[in-house]
Write an enzyme that holds these catalytic residues in place. Structure first.
Site, PDB file in Angstrom:
ATOM      1  N   CYS A 132     -27.676   6.553-107.774  1.00  0.00           N
ATOM      2  CA  CYS A 132     -28.069   5.378-106.987  1.00  0.00           C
ATOM      3  C   CYS A 132     -27.202   4.217-107.435  1.00  0.00           C
ATOM      4  O   CYS A 132     -27.219   3.845-108.615  1.00  0.00           O
ATOM      5  CB  CYS A 132     -29.551   5.079-107.217  1.00  0.00           C
ATOM      6  SG  CYS A 132     -30.142   3.557-106.432  1.00  0.00           S
ATOM      7  N   CYS A 167     -23.162   3.351-101.189  1.00  0.00           N
ATOM      8  CA  CYS A 167     -24.554   3.769-101.380  1.00  0.00           C
ATOM      9  C   CYS A 167     -24.579   5.261-101.124  1.00  0.00           C
ATOM     10  O   CYS A 167     -23.976   5.740-100.149  1.00  0.00           O
ATOM     11  CB  CYS A 167     -25.480   3.036-100.417  1.00  0.00           C
ATOM     12  SG  CYS A 167     -27.187   3.669-100.372  1.00  0.00           S
TER      13      CYS A 167
END
Length: 265
Positions: free
Chosen positions: A80, A194
């Site tokens: 992440c 992302c």
């Protein structure tokens, strides 16, 4: 079984706020097919990208404790970008014995690939505003122009497999960074900052055109994970395929559906 072999048999933890880290897990399984993985999606507290650092740090610490105490992981991949930017330095300090790999937007590889020296970067607002990304950007700003685009709502749309919203947001954000292409003054490289965005790859490629290179971080993260496991003597030597355990703090059904859709699990 010797102690070293017992240690090697333990799983690698992979952590994301939702299903986006499955893109990293896909690369990890390709590079390390004998390893077992425990994937934890903190979906009950997502999205991270539009939360403050204090919240993300608190959740990251809680997840790492769970993966270590309950699942006895031998290494951790923070799959992440937002959690890496906010908390990876603290996790390294608090767990110095744990081999750890974070993810960050691939600005350096983009500089090496770009010919027009104009590079688009799609990321969550939390990543765009992070000190970690600002420092990386500042170290490279003399080599290329980076267009940093916060993509509010996109990770959540991918998390929920909302195709109409994914398409609309991808169009909105790529238009904001245009023009795209290989000519002088055009953006010829797009960094997916992302891990969720890898699952919108085909949509984004269609929008920016065939002359634009897209970059995500799965393969470099997998290679670094393999290097760390080998250096620690913790790589799994058994040829049998490893197991994958899927955990979530939210609903299990979306995670299982995403793992089936994108990983064939």
């Amino acid at each position: 079984m010797t102690e070293s072999h017992a240690g090697a048999a333990r799983p690698v933890g992979v952590f994301d706020s939702g299903v986006g880290g499955l893109s990293i897990l896909r690369s990890l399984r390709a590079q390390l097919p004998a390893e077992s993985f425990v994937y934890l999606a903190d979906a009950g507290f997502a999205p991270y990208g539009e939360r403050g650092d204090a919240f993300v740090i608190e959740r990251t610490r809680a997840v790492v404790r769970q993966l270590r105490d309950v699942h006895e992981i031998k290494a951790l991949v923070i799959a992440c970008n937002t959690a890496t930017a906010a908390a990876v330095h603290l996790v390294r300090t608090e767990h110095p014995d744990l081999p750890l790999v974070g993810v960050e937007p691939a600005l350096k590889p983009a500089v090496a690939l770009s010919r027009t020296r104009r590079i688009g970067v799609m990321a969550t607002r939390g990543t765009v505003n992070s000190g970690k990304l600002r420092a990386l950007h500042d170290s490279l700003k003399d080599q290329a122009e980076f267009i940093l685009q916060p993509c509010d709502g996109l990770a959540d749309a991918i998390q929920n497999h909302d195709t109409a919203k994914i398409n609309a947001l991808c169009e909105q954000y790529t238009e904001a960074m245009a023009p795209w292409g290989g000519l002088p003054g055009q953006v010829d490289t797009l960094v997916l900052g992302c891990t969720h965005y890898a699952f919108a790859w085909n949509t984004l490629q269609a929008l920016v055109g065939p002359d634009v290179r897209l970059i995500e971080t799965g393969e470099p993260v997998a290679r670094q994970t393999r290097r760390l496991l080998e250096a620690a003597g913790q790589a799994q030597a058994d040829d049998a395929p490893g197991r994958v355990t899927l955990l979530t703090t939210g609903s299990q059904a979306p995670l299982e559906a995403a793992a089936h859709r994108w990983l064939g699990l």
